[in-house]
Design an enzyme around this catalytic site. Structure first.
Site, PDB file in Angstrom:
ATOM      1  N   VAL A  12      20.243  19.497 -26.659  1.00  0.00           N
ATOM      2  CA  VAL A  12      19.491  18.990 -25.837  1.00  0.00           C
ATOM      3  C   VAL A  12      18.738  18.053 -25.999  1.00  0.00           C
ATOM      4  O   VAL A  12      17.990  17.442 -24.710  1.00  0.00           O
ATOM      5  CB  VAL A  12      18.335  20.366 -25.623  1.00  0.00           C
ATOM      6  CG1 VAL A  12      17.213  20.352 -25.090  1.00  0.00           C
ATOM      7  CG2 VAL A  12      18.877  21.948 -25.116  1.00  0.00           C
ATOM      8  N   LYS A  36      24.292  11.350 -37.248  1.00  0.00           N
ATOM      9  CA  LYS A  36      24.706  11.458 -36.498  1.00  0.00           C
ATOM     10  C   LYS A  36      23.957   9.620 -36.054  1.00  0.00           C
ATOM     11  O   LYS A  36      24.096   9.015 -34.903  1.00  0.00           O
ATOM     12  CB  LYS A  36      23.297  12.275 -35.792  1.00  0.00           C
ATOM     13  CG  LYS A  36      23.950  13.805 -35.913  1.00  0.00           C
ATOM     14  CD  LYS A  36      23.368  14.606 -35.206  1.00  0.00           C
ATOM     15  CE  LYS A  36      24.457  15.836 -35.260  1.00  0.00           C
ATOM     16  NZ  LYS A  36      23.706  17.281 -34.398  1.00  0.00           N
ATOM     17  N   THR A 122      14.382  26.414 -27.738  1.00  0.00           N
ATOM     18  CA  THR A 122      14.126  27.614 -26.326  1.00  0.00           C
ATOM     19  C   THR A 122      13.971  28.385 -27.884  1.00  0.00           C
ATOM     20  O   THR A 122      14.134  28.579 -28.905  1.00  0.00           O
ATOM     21  CB  THR A 122      15.816  28.193 -26.458  1.00  0.00           C
ATOM     22  OG1 THR A 122      16.035  27.501 -25.382  1.00  0.00           O
ATOM     23  CG2 THR A 122      15.723  29.634 -26.024  1.00  0.00           C
ATOM     24  N   ARG A 155      23.021  22.901 -18.334  1.00  0.00           N
ATOM     25  CA  ARG A 155      24.537  24.201 -19.120  1.00  0.00           C
ATOM     26  C   ARG A 155      25.413  22.974 -19.641  1.00  0.00           C
ATOM     27  O   ARG A 155      25.490  22.261 -19.081  1.00  0.00           O
ATOM     28  CB  ARG A 155      24.700  24.430 -17.852  1.00  0.00           C
ATOM     29  CG  ARG A 155      24.764  25.791 -17.429  1.00  0.00           C
ATOM     30  CD  ARG A 155      25.010  25.988 -15.903  1.00  0.00           C
ATOM     31  NE  ARG A 155      25.026  25.271 -14.433  1.00  0.00           N
ATOM     32  CZ  ARG A 155      25.027  25.163 -13.548  1.00  0.00           C
ATOM     33  NH1 ARG A 155      25.823  25.659 -13.282  1.00  0.00           N
ATOM     34  NH2 ARG A 155      25.289  23.794 -12.878  1.00  0.00           N
ATOM     35  N   PHE A 250      27.226  32.928 -12.582  1.00  0.00           N
ATOM     36  CA  PHE A 250      27.147  33.999 -13.924  1.00  0.00           C
ATOM     37  C   PHE A 250      27.451  35.213 -13.378  1.00  0.00           C
ATOM     38  O   PHE A 250      27.164  36.374 -13.909  1.00  0.00           O
ATOM     39  CB  PHE A 250      25.994  33.763 -14.553  1.00  0.00           C
ATOM     40  CG  PHE A 250      25.954  32.311 -14.882  1.00  0.00           C
ATOM     41  CD1 PHE A 250      25.987  32.552 -16.072  1.00  0.00           C
ATOM     42  CD2 PHE A 250      25.217  30.923 -14.549  1.00  0.00           C
ATOM     43  CE1 PHE A 250      25.471  31.317 -16.559  1.00  0.00           C
ATOM     44  CE2 PHE A 250      24.582  30.377 -14.854  1.00  0.00           C
ATOM     45  CZ  PHE A 250      24.896  30.123 -15.963  1.00  0.00           C
ATOM     46  N   GLY A 254      34.947  38.124 -17.784  1.00  0.00           N
ATOM     47  CA  GLY A 254      35.863  37.426 -18.855  1.00  0.00           C
ATOM     48  C   GLY A 254      36.088  37.663 -19.614  1.00  0.00           C
ATOM     49  O   GLY A 254      36.192  39.014 -19.624  1.00  0.00           O
ATOM     50  N   CYS A 261      23.474  29.524 -26.779  1.00  0.00           N
ATOM     51  CA  CYS A 261      22.416  30.138 -26.168  1.00  0.00           C
ATOM     52  C   CYS A 261      22.348  31.214 -25.735  1.00  0.00           C
ATOM     53  O   CYS A 261      21.392  31.877 -26.681  1.00  0.00           O
ATOM     54  CB  CYS A 261      22.250  29.244 -25.002  1.00  0.00           C
ATOM     55  SG  CYS A 261      21.381  27.198 -24.911  1.00  0.00           S
ATOM     56  N   LYS A 264      21.888  34.362 -29.162  1.00  0.00           N
ATOM     57  CA  LYS A 264      21.043  33.884 -29.414  1.00  0.00           C
ATOM     58  C   LYS A 264      19.883  34.103 -28.970  1.00  0.00           C
ATOM     59  O   LYS A 264      18.777  35.000 -29.767  1.00  0.00           O
ATOM     60  CB  LYS A 264      20.681  32.076 -30.085  1.00  0.00           C
ATOM     61  CG  LYS A 264      19.809  32.037 -30.709  1.00  0.00           C
ATOM     62  CD  LYS A 264      19.824  30.764 -31.548  1.00  0.00           C
ATOM     63  CE  LYS A 264      19.856  29.682 -30.216  1.00  0.00           C
ATOM     64  NZ  LYS A 264      18.535  29.484 -29.457  1.00  0.00           N
TER      65      LYS A 264
END
Length: 453
Positions: A12, A36, A122, A155, A250, A254, A261, A264
């Site tokens: 994010v 990183k 989040t 997404r 959505f 499947g 996300c 959790k």
């Protein structure tokens, strides 16, 4: 133009910071992970997201996007500080806020002027209050700080497009000044802004993710019913989803939802409800159906081989939790591959992008193939677990030639049953008849239809 600092260069944080730079702002991305930061300063991107590497390079060259592990610099060179750190699931199912706490305390200690602190991670309701309290408690200098909630709705696999063309921007603000600043930050996007209070904005994010997860669990349960009654879930989705109140997004069956996300966030919302004396029956069912779907899919494979999976070669296509990403966190595809391996099957896996991340999680339990046809070589069955585009146009005749068996477990419903049958293959999908109408030879002899679907 704003001077924006991103706290966190995870998925994010890096996507958001890069997109803010693309909009003309001066962005400094900060992280405590020196490896990183070193990679990013060397022009390397630590994860795969379509178009992100090119956008980072373009904005870094223009001087709008920089990276640092210096917390003082990160705070001092900013007007707006965006907290975009991870909030992993804790051992009790609640969101683990340790990184949010650390970010708030770091900001407080390095304050050099008024700041607008934006929480994009989040987080549970009342986290904005927590951040404000921590900053007030630890700040070395008495500069005004306001905390805003601005949840993300991007997404994996389409994050840049989602950021640049969102359905809405949600802002949880406690003052008109903060709201006006945030409106200006997002003004170039020219999209609707939903302005509310901080706690409501935090709840909006959890609600959105929980609802999308609910749609997935719902259609997976419908798919199971379709298998029992002889209906085709693809047509059910098309018919029901043509109603604009429902839609088809959505709403595809499947292996269940995965990623960093949905599992959790639904679990965290479930725990929040329980902690406030609410019995979250629907959320519990969403999680239960999702867990069931994985094991139900495994059961289809095991049943086909009469429970004898030891030594069976399974060509396994896809390990990422969805296409166009290398993310295998909570991936139902990878979980299914591990279940098969644990049952003694030899899993010959292929994924266009996620092999490295999958190997880091599974070690040597899976065998990796260079391409789908190598994965199919000598296979008793093929499993399609992630709907990568390159799997949709495979030469089925060549696939059949490479295989030892003739079964494809198509858990993404990407193959046409007749085309597969013409190639000598039988497809067992999700919520659809595995046998081509009128071709009884595609059924297991003497078995009821339900048992082979």
């Amino acid at each position: 133009m704003f001077k924006v600092t991103m706290f966190g260069v995870g998925y994010v944080g890096l996507v958001t910071g890069t997109c803010f730079a693309e909009l003309g702002n001066r962005v400094l991305c900060y992280d405590t992970d020196r490896q990183k930061i070193g990679m990013l300063n060397a022009g390397e991107v630590p994860f795969f997201e379509p178009g992100l590497a090119e956008m980072i390079a373009r904005n870094a060259k223009a001087g709008r996007l920089r990276f640092t592990d210096d917390s003082r610099r990160a705070v001092e060179e900013s007007d707006i500080i965006v907290i975009a750190v991870g909030t992993p699931m804790g051992h009790d199912g609640h969101a683990d806020l340790r990184y949010v706490r650390d970010a708030a305390i770091t900001i407080a200690k390095e304050l050099n002027g008024p700041k607008l602190v934006v929480n994009k991670s989040t987080v549970p309701v009342e986290t904005g209050d927590l951040v404000a309290t921590l900053i007030n408690e630890y700040r070395a200098k008495d500069f005004p700080v306001e905390v805003v909630s601005n949840p993300e709705f991007v997404r994996e696999g389409s994050a840049i497009a989602d950021f640049m063309s969102p359905d809405r921007i949600v802002l949880g603000c406690s003052s008109e000044k903060a709201a006006e600043t945030m409106r200006h930050l997002y003004a170039p996007l020219d999209v609707p802004v939903i302005l509310t209070d901080v706690r409501t904005a935090e709840m909006i994010k959890y609600t959105a993710n929980a609802f999308l997860a609910t749609k997935i669990s719902f259609i997976n349960e419908i798919a199971t019913i379709c298998e029992r009654v002889g209906a085709d879930v693809r047509e059910v989705v098309r018919g029901a989803g043509s109603d604009h109140r429902i839609g088809t997004v959505f709403f595809q069956p499947g292996l269940g939802f995965g990623g960093s996300c949905f599992p959790k966030d639904v679990t965290a919302l479930h725990r929040i409800a329980q902690s406030r004396g609410v019995t979250p029956r629907l959320l519990a069912a969403v999680l239960e159906v999702n867990d069931f779907q994985l094991h139900y899919s495994f059961g289809k494979i095991a049943d086909h081989f009469s429970g004898e999976l030891a030594g069976r070669r399974i060509g396994f296509l896809g390990l990422a939790f969805k296409p166009n990403t290398d993310d295998v966190r909570e991936s139902p595809a990878l979980a299914l591959a591990e279940l098969l391996s644990a049952a003694g099957a030899v899993v010959q896996a292929h994924d266009p992008i996620a092999r490295e991340n999958a190997t880091a999680k599974t070690g040597a339990s899976l065998h990796y193939a260079a391409d789908p046809y190598e994965a199919a070589t000598g296979a008793d069955a093929i499993v399609v677990a992630t709907e990568w585009n390159e799997y949709k146009q495979l030469d089925l005749a060549l696939l059949a030639e490479r295989m030892r068996g003739s079964i494809i477990f198509d858990f993404r419903n990407i193959y046409d049953l007749r085309e597969a049958a013409d190639a000598g293959l039988t497809v067992i999908g999700v919520g659809r008849a595995s046998a081509v109408p009128g071709r009884a030879e595609n059924r297991t002899a003497g078995a009821p239809v339900e048992s082979v679907l």
